[in-house]
Design a protein around this motif. Structure first.
Motif, PDB file in Angstrom:
ATOM      1  N   SER A  76       0.976  -1.141   0.543  1.00 22.31           N
ATOM      2  CA  SER A  76      -0.211  -0.535  -0.299  1.00 22.31           C
ATOM      3  C   SER A  76       0.845   1.420  -0.109  1.00 22.31           C
ATOM      4  CB  SER A  76      -0.871  -0.401   0.838  1.00 22.31           C
ATOM      5  OG  SER A  76       0.017   0.030   2.197  1.00 22.31           O
ATOM      6  N   LYS A  77       1.711   1.159  -0.950  1.00 29.45           N
ATOM      7  CA  LYS A  77       2.879   2.727  -0.830  1.00 29.45           C
ATOM      8  C   LYS A  77       3.274   2.622  -1.662  1.00 29.45           C
ATOM      9  CE  LYS A  77       4.052   1.619   4.082  1.00 29.45           C
ATOM     10  NZ  LYS A  77       5.724   1.524   5.063  1.00 29.45           N
ATOM     11  N   THR A  78       3.461   4.072  -2.277  1.00 30.44           N
ATOM     12  CA  THR A  78       4.558   4.061  -3.323  1.00 30.44           C
ATOM     13  C   THR A  78       6.031   5.205  -2.972  1.00 30.44           C
ATOM     14  OG1 THR A  78       3.606   5.435  -5.149  1.00 30.44           O
ATOM     15  CG2 THR A  78       2.780   6.103  -3.765  1.00 30.44           C
ATOM     16  N   ALA A  79       6.765   5.441  -4.215  1.00 28.55           N
ATOM     17  CA  ALA A  79       7.370   6.694  -3.657  1.00 28.55           C
ATOM     18  C   ALA A  79       7.399   7.219  -5.816  1.00 28.55           C
ATOM     19  CB  ALA A  79       8.374   6.014  -3.785  1.00 28.55           C
ATOM     20  N   THR A 116      27.865   4.747 -12.566  1.00 31.79           N
ATOM     21  CA  THR A 116      27.073   4.346 -12.102  1.00 31.79           C
ATOM     22  C   THR A 116      26.373   4.026 -10.645  1.00 31.79           C
ATOM     23  OG1 THR A 116      27.624   1.919 -13.114  1.00 31.79           O
ATOM     24  CG2 THR A 116      26.087   1.623 -11.750  1.00 31.79           C
ATOM     25  N   CYS A 117      24.590   5.105 -10.888  1.00 29.79           N
ATOM     26  CA  CYS A 117      23.908   5.460  -9.552  1.00 29.79           C
ATOM     27  C   CYS A 117      23.166   3.709  -9.564  1.00 29.79           C
ATOM     28  CB  CYS A 117      23.231   6.257  -9.931  1.00 29.79           C
ATOM     29  SG  CYS A 117      23.560   8.135  -9.596  1.00 29.79           S
ATOM     30  N   TYR A 118      23.810   3.430  -8.295  1.00 27.92           N
ATOM     31  CA  TYR A 118      23.052   2.660  -7.411  1.00 27.92           C
ATOM     32  C   TYR A 118      21.753   2.771  -6.610  1.00 27.92           C
ATOM     33  CZ  TYR A 118      27.224  -0.825  -9.328  1.00 27.92           C
ATOM     34  OH  TYR A 118      27.780  -0.701 -10.314  1.00 27.92           O
ATOM     35  N   TRP A 119      20.628   2.409  -6.622  1.00 29.53           N
ATOM     36  CA  TRP A 119      20.215   2.380  -5.834  1.00 29.53           C
ATOM     37  C   TRP A 119      19.283   1.385  -5.222  1.00 29.53           C
ATOM     38  CZ3 TRP A 119      17.916   7.274  -4.326  1.00 29.53           C
ATOM     39  CH2 TRP A 119      17.827   8.112  -5.056  1.00 29.53           C
ATOM     40  N   MET A 120      19.443   1.090  -4.034  1.00 30.57           N
ATOM     41  CA  MET A 120      19.372  -0.097  -2.590  1.00 30.57           C
ATOM     42  C   MET A 120      17.607   0.948  -2.060  1.00 30.57           C
ATOM     43  SD  MET A 120      21.882  -0.478  -2.646  1.00 30.57           S
ATOM     44  CE  MET A 120      23.132   1.108  -2.006  1.00 30.57           C
ATOM     45  N   VAL A 121      16.461   0.007  -2.354  1.00 28.24           N
ATOM     46  CA  VAL A 121      14.951  -0.304  -1.902  1.00 28.24           C
ATOM     47  C   VAL A 121      15.337  -1.194  -1.105  1.00 28.24           C
ATOM     48  CG1 VAL A 121      12.755  -0.516  -2.634  1.00 28.24           C
ATOM     49  CG2 VAL A 121      14.737   0.235  -4.263  1.00 28.24           C
ATOM     50  N   THR A 122      14.447  -0.357  -0.541  1.00 24.71           N
ATOM     51  CA  THR A 122      14.211  -1.128   1.782  1.00 24.71           C
ATOM     52  C   THR A 122      12.904  -0.759   1.936  1.00 24.71           C
ATOM     53  OG1 THR A 122      15.080   0.795   2.881  1.00 24.71           O
ATOM     54  CG2 THR A 122      16.835  -1.007   2.088  1.00 24.71           C
ATOM     55  N   GLU A 123      12.469  -1.721   2.869  1.00 23.00           N
ATOM     56  CA  GLU A 123      10.765  -1.411   4.044  1.00 23.00           C
ATOM     57  C   GLU A 123      11.209   0.393   4.640  1.00 23.00           C
ATOM     58  OE1 GLU A 123      13.478  -3.805   4.216  1.00 23.00           O
ATOM     59  OE2 GLU A 123      11.443  -5.568   4.242  1.00 23.00           O
ATOM     60  N   ASP A 124      12.853   0.756   4.758  1.00 21.81           N
ATOM     61  CA  ASP A 124      12.382   1.529   5.113  1.00 21.81           C
ATOM     62  C   ASP A 124      12.931   3.345   4.594  1.00 21.81           C
ATOM     63  OD1 ASP A 124      14.715   1.547   5.310  1.00 21.81           O
ATOM     64  OD2 ASP A 124      15.282   3.027   6.917  1.00 21.81           O
ATOM     65  N   GLY A 125      12.977   2.681   3.366  1.00 21.91           N
ATOM     66  CA  GLY A 125      12.904   3.978   1.710  1.00 21.91           C
ATOM     67  C   GLY A 125      14.496   3.341   1.383  1.00 21.91           C
ATOM     68  N   PRO A 178      26.477   3.687   1.229  1.00 18.88           N
ATOM     69  CA  PRO A 178      24.528   4.754   0.426  1.00 18.88           C
ATOM     70  C   PRO A 178      24.456   6.061   1.330  1.00 18.88           C
ATOM     71  CG  PRO A 178      24.547   2.382   0.741  1.00 18.88           C
ATOM     72  CD  PRO A 178      26.064   2.591   1.592  1.00 18.88           C
ATOM     73  N   THR A 179      23.515   6.435   0.989  1.00 15.00           N
ATOM     74  CA  THR A 179      23.088   7.605   1.586  1.00 15.00           C
ATOM     75  C   THR A 179      21.813   7.702   1.446  1.00 15.00           C
ATOM     76  OG1 THR A 179      24.673   9.487   0.697  1.00 15.00           O
ATOM     77  CG2 THR A 179      22.633  10.324   1.493  1.00 15.00           C
ATOM     78  N   LYS A 180      20.466   7.224   2.229  1.00 21.38           N
ATOM     79  CA  LYS A 180      18.928   7.221   2.775  1.00 21.38           C
ATOM     80  C   LYS A 180      18.161   8.797   1.566  1.00 21.38           C
ATOM     81  CE  LYS A 180      14.965   6.689   4.154  1.00 21.38           C
ATOM     82  NZ  LYS A 180      14.620   6.353   6.442  1.00 21.38           N
ATOM     83  N   LEU A 181      17.778   8.661   0.400  1.00 22.28           N
ATOM     84  CA  LEU A 181      17.525   9.982  -0.099  1.00 22.28           C
ATOM     85  C   LEU A 181      15.905  10.409   0.405  1.00 22.28           C
ATOM     86  CD1 LEU A 181      20.118  10.639  -2.983  1.00 22.28           C
ATOM     87  CD2 LEU A 181      19.833  11.726  -0.579  1.00 22.28           C
ATOM     88  N   HIS A 182      14.879   9.134   0.650  1.00 24.60           N
ATOM     89  CA  HIS A 182      13.811   9.162  -0.197  1.00 24.60           C
ATOM     90  C   HIS A 182      13.280   8.172   0.794  1.00 24.60           C
ATOM     91  CE1 HIS A 182      14.092  11.271  -3.735  1.00 24.60           C
ATOM     92  NE2 HIS A 182      14.809  10.585  -3.790  1.00 24.60           N
ATOM     93  N   ASP A 183      11.142   8.341   1.498  1.00 24.05           N
ATOM     94  CA  ASP A 183      11.181   7.502   2.328  1.00 24.05           C
ATOM     95  C   ASP A 183      10.000   7.170   1.391  1.00 24.05           C
ATOM     96  OD1 ASP A 183      11.930   7.636   5.253  1.00 24.05           O
ATOM     97  OD2 ASP A 183      11.618   9.839   4.680  1.00 24.05           O
TER      98      ASP A 183
END
Length: 156
Positions: free
Chosen positions: A92-95, A120-129, A144-149
């Motif tokens: 039920s979540k989106t970004a 290369t830009c690597y994006w890791m998708v996790t439960e917290d963002g 890594p740097t968390k950028l989005h929730d």
């Protein structure tokens, strides 16, 4: 001589920043500007759907299982305006956010010294963002740097 210069300049300005074909069908794309890859890795045990696109290219929905990834390559446009963004869907979540722009790439993904080498830009998708890095093997360490929730989808 002037006409040769203008022809050369015109070719430079119209170089395509579109992604290269998927699944390794093209091993190398010659670029006037840096050659980039974006890789999105699902680190959640639930599947996540990713829909990357740019103003010119819709890369379609991609559903990623745990530890599965999706990626694409492209040449940076000479105007430095290349931008890819993505929609993410999980339960039920989106970004929705940029997964590549020149500023983002320079800030989080480039090593700064290899102008003509693939970046290369690597994006890791996790439960917290969502985390971005140029070294995925350092996750969840200091790289890594968390950028989005995630955002909750409100049913109407």
């Amino acid at each position: 001589m002037k006409s040769s210069f203008f022809l050369f300049f015109f070719i430079l300005m119209t170089i395509d920043a579109s992604p290269t074909p998927p699944n390794g069908t093209e091993k190398f794309k010659w670029c006037w500007m840096p050659y980039w890859s974006v890789e999105i890795i699902n680190l959640m045990h639930d599947p996540v759907t990713v829909h990357p696109q740019s103003a010119d290219d819709d890369l379609g929905n991609r559903t990623l299982a745990y530890r599965q990834n999706t990626n694409w390559d492209f040449c940076l446009h000479i105007t430095l305006k290349t931008r890819f963004y993505a929609h993410f869907y999980w339960n039920s979540k989106t970004a929705f956010f940029d997964v590549y722009s020149y500023g983002l790439g320079e800030s989080y993904c480039t090593n700064g010294k290899e102008f003509i080498k693939e970046q290369t830009c690597y994006w890791m998708v996790t439960e917290d963002g969502f985390y971005v890095t140029r070294h995925p093997d350092q996750f969840p360490g200091g790289g890594p740097t968390k950028l989005h929730d995630w955002s909750l989808v409100i049913a109407s």
